[in-house]
Design a protein around this motif. Structure first.
Motif, mmCIF file in Angstrom:
data_model
loop_
_atom_site.group_PDB
_atom_site.id
_atom_site.type_symbol
_atom_site.label_atom_id
_atom_site.label_comp_id
_atom_site.label_asym_id
_atom_site.label_seq_id
_atom_site.Cartn_x
_atom_site.Cartn_y
_atom_site.Cartn_z
ATOM 1 N N HIS A 63 0.841 -1.299 0.174
ATOM 2 C CA HIS A 63 -0.563 0.241 0.398
ATOM 3 C C HIS A 63 0.765 1.555 -0.316
ATOM 4 O O HIS A 63 1.776 1.046 0.853
ATOM 5 N N ASP A 64 -0.128 2.358 -1.484
ATOM 6 C CA ASP A 64 0.888 3.714 -0.845
ATOM 7 C C ASP A 64 0.152 4.292 0.382
ATOM 8 O O ASP A 64 -0.658 4.806 0.225
ATOM 9 N N ARG A 67 -1.009 7.938 -0.212
ATOM 10 C CA ARG A 67 -2.204 7.523 -1.338
ATOM 11 C C ARG A 67 -3.702 7.164 -0.473
ATOM 12 O O ARG A 67 -4.561 7.975 -0.108
ATOM 13 N N ARG A 68 -2.586 5.862 0.269
ATOM 14 C CA ARG A 68 -4.495 5.463 1.565
ATOM 15 C C ARG A 68 -4.362 6.576 2.849
ATOM 16 O O ARG A 68 -5.752 6.851 2.377
ATOM 17 N N HIS A 105 -7.393 -1.324 -4.515
ATOM 18 C CA HIS A 105 -6.490 -1.791 -4.132
ATOM 19 C C HIS A 105 -6.471 -1.643 -2.717
ATOM 20 O O HIS A 105 -5.593 -2.473 -1.820
ATOM 21 N N HIS A 106 -6.088 -0.713 -1.749
ATOM 22 C CA HIS A 106 -6.725 -0.077 -0.218
ATOM 23 C C HIS A 106 -7.049 -0.624 0.119
ATOM 24 O O HIS A 106 -6.967 -0.777 1.709
#
Lengths: 252, 252
Positions: A63-64, A67-68, A105-106
């Motif tokens: 996970h970024d 971004r999260r 994705h997150h």
């Protein structure tokens, strides 16, 4: 640091709290605490929801973090403005200006997003309390109670909290997270109130009920400030809270 | 009977309460009360949401009362089981086994449905209280407070209430309905507490804050019973409530 604890397909890392809030922690037992905040500080779990570090299959997912965080901010803004009903993967993606795939994705579900937002709220509350907390248990109790009642009827964090509990009432996973840390919050309030005292079991139960009453009052006042600020202004809520605390701390 | 009061395209008939709950009504002023229940009984507005009779353009629409009631029941069941998120016109239609058009004919929006469900909840609560209410204000206060805290963590009515307030936090129309009747609830609690007394304004404010504290405590306990019954069993909630009432009624 504790070992990741397996819960079905995910694992939760429980980090013992080891600093700050000294008056409470000594009595409550640091190992019983949950909660971490950014920048390496461990804090008390306020409003019941601890900071969880989630792993997929026991390991960090790719996970970024930025971004999260942006996705969580987007969710908080949507919930604060339009409520949980307005939240969808599509809406969060648009609000944060990322692809739908990036959101998925997150966060696998809307509930996972809401849980992350609630964790974000509590992390900030806890960090704030950790800065302000005193070695004086009654003063700390008052600080905590005051901090948890919003000082604005459009307070985003409190709206996220209300959306969270409303959803938790019908969603077991959210309820479990909430219940676990509310239990810990009550326990540490009781421990704080009993600092330096050794009380019989019956008195401990009475103190526990008093702390649970305070938590319920805080939650009820929060609902009233959010939904009907004309009747329950933030200022009036604080007056009511202080009167309750005065009686309670006087042993009334 | 009051004349229908125009509010944009709809009108709300405000029916003065004229019977029952005698100890409270005398002091509160019957004209200030809202609320009707089926079978022609007028009751006190509990949990803040009165029974509204809605008209379209000042006249009854051709709603089928039985169908409307079935739709409300469907909504209550969906909210209680899966939360407000699971509610849609399509879902309610399927649950009640009617067409989507039939739902839309009776309720223009999801919020209108939720409001109707909340009215349904309150009407039943009010009818129950009207049967039980005493001429003894402290006893009545205790009855009301106990009735409002759910005795089961899966209580459908209380789940509808929680979904309602969470939505009202971000939806002005629902908030206005809720706020208006919470104000009336507080006023009549104060009036009941002051029956037979003439108190100076300062004392009246103190009593009002006490009643508002009780209402907030009831709401906070309700949230806790719904979301974390292991920590806050219905029985523990009642113990806490009784202790609070004991202190309050003792003037503590």
């Amino acid at each position: 640091m504790a070992t990741p604890r397996a819960t079905s397909s995910t694992a939760i890392r429980v980090v013992p709290r080891d600093a700050g809030v000294a008056a409470w922690s000594a009595a409550a037992g640091a190992g019983d605490m949950l909660g971490t905040v950014p920048y390496g500080r461990n804090v008390w779990s306020t409003r019941g929801i601890a900071r969880w570090s989630r792993y997929e299959d026991g390991a960090m997912t790719a996970h970024d973090p930025q971004r999260r965080a942006a996705l969580v901010r987007a969710l908080v803004e949507i919930v604060a403005e339009r409520g949980l009903d307005a939240v969808s993967v599509r809406e969060v993606a648009a609000h944060a200006d990322v692809s739908i795939g990036a959101v998925q994705h997150h966060f696998r579900t809307k509930s996972a997003m809401l849980q992350a937002a609630m964790e974000d709220v509590v992390t900030r509350w806890a960090a704030e309390l950790d800065r302000e907390i005193s070695d004086d248990p009654p003063k700390a109790l008052r600080l905590i109670a005051h901090r948890l009642v919003p000082d604005r009827s459009d307070d985003a964090d409190s709206r996220v909290w209300l959306a969270f509990v409303a959803r938790a009432a019908v969603e077991e996973e959210l309820a479990a997270v909430h219940a676990d840390s509310m239990r810990k919050l009550e326990d540490s309030l009781v421990a704080g109130a009993m600092t330096g005292r050794s009380a019989p079991a019956r008195q401990r139960r009475t103190i526990a009920d008093e702390m649970a009453a305070l938590m319920a009052l805080v939650d009820g006042l929060t609902v009233a400030v959010l939904v009907e600020p004309d009747r329950m202004s933030p200022r009036r809520a604080r007056t009511i809270l202080d009167r309750h605390l005065d009686h309670m701390l006087a042993g009334g």
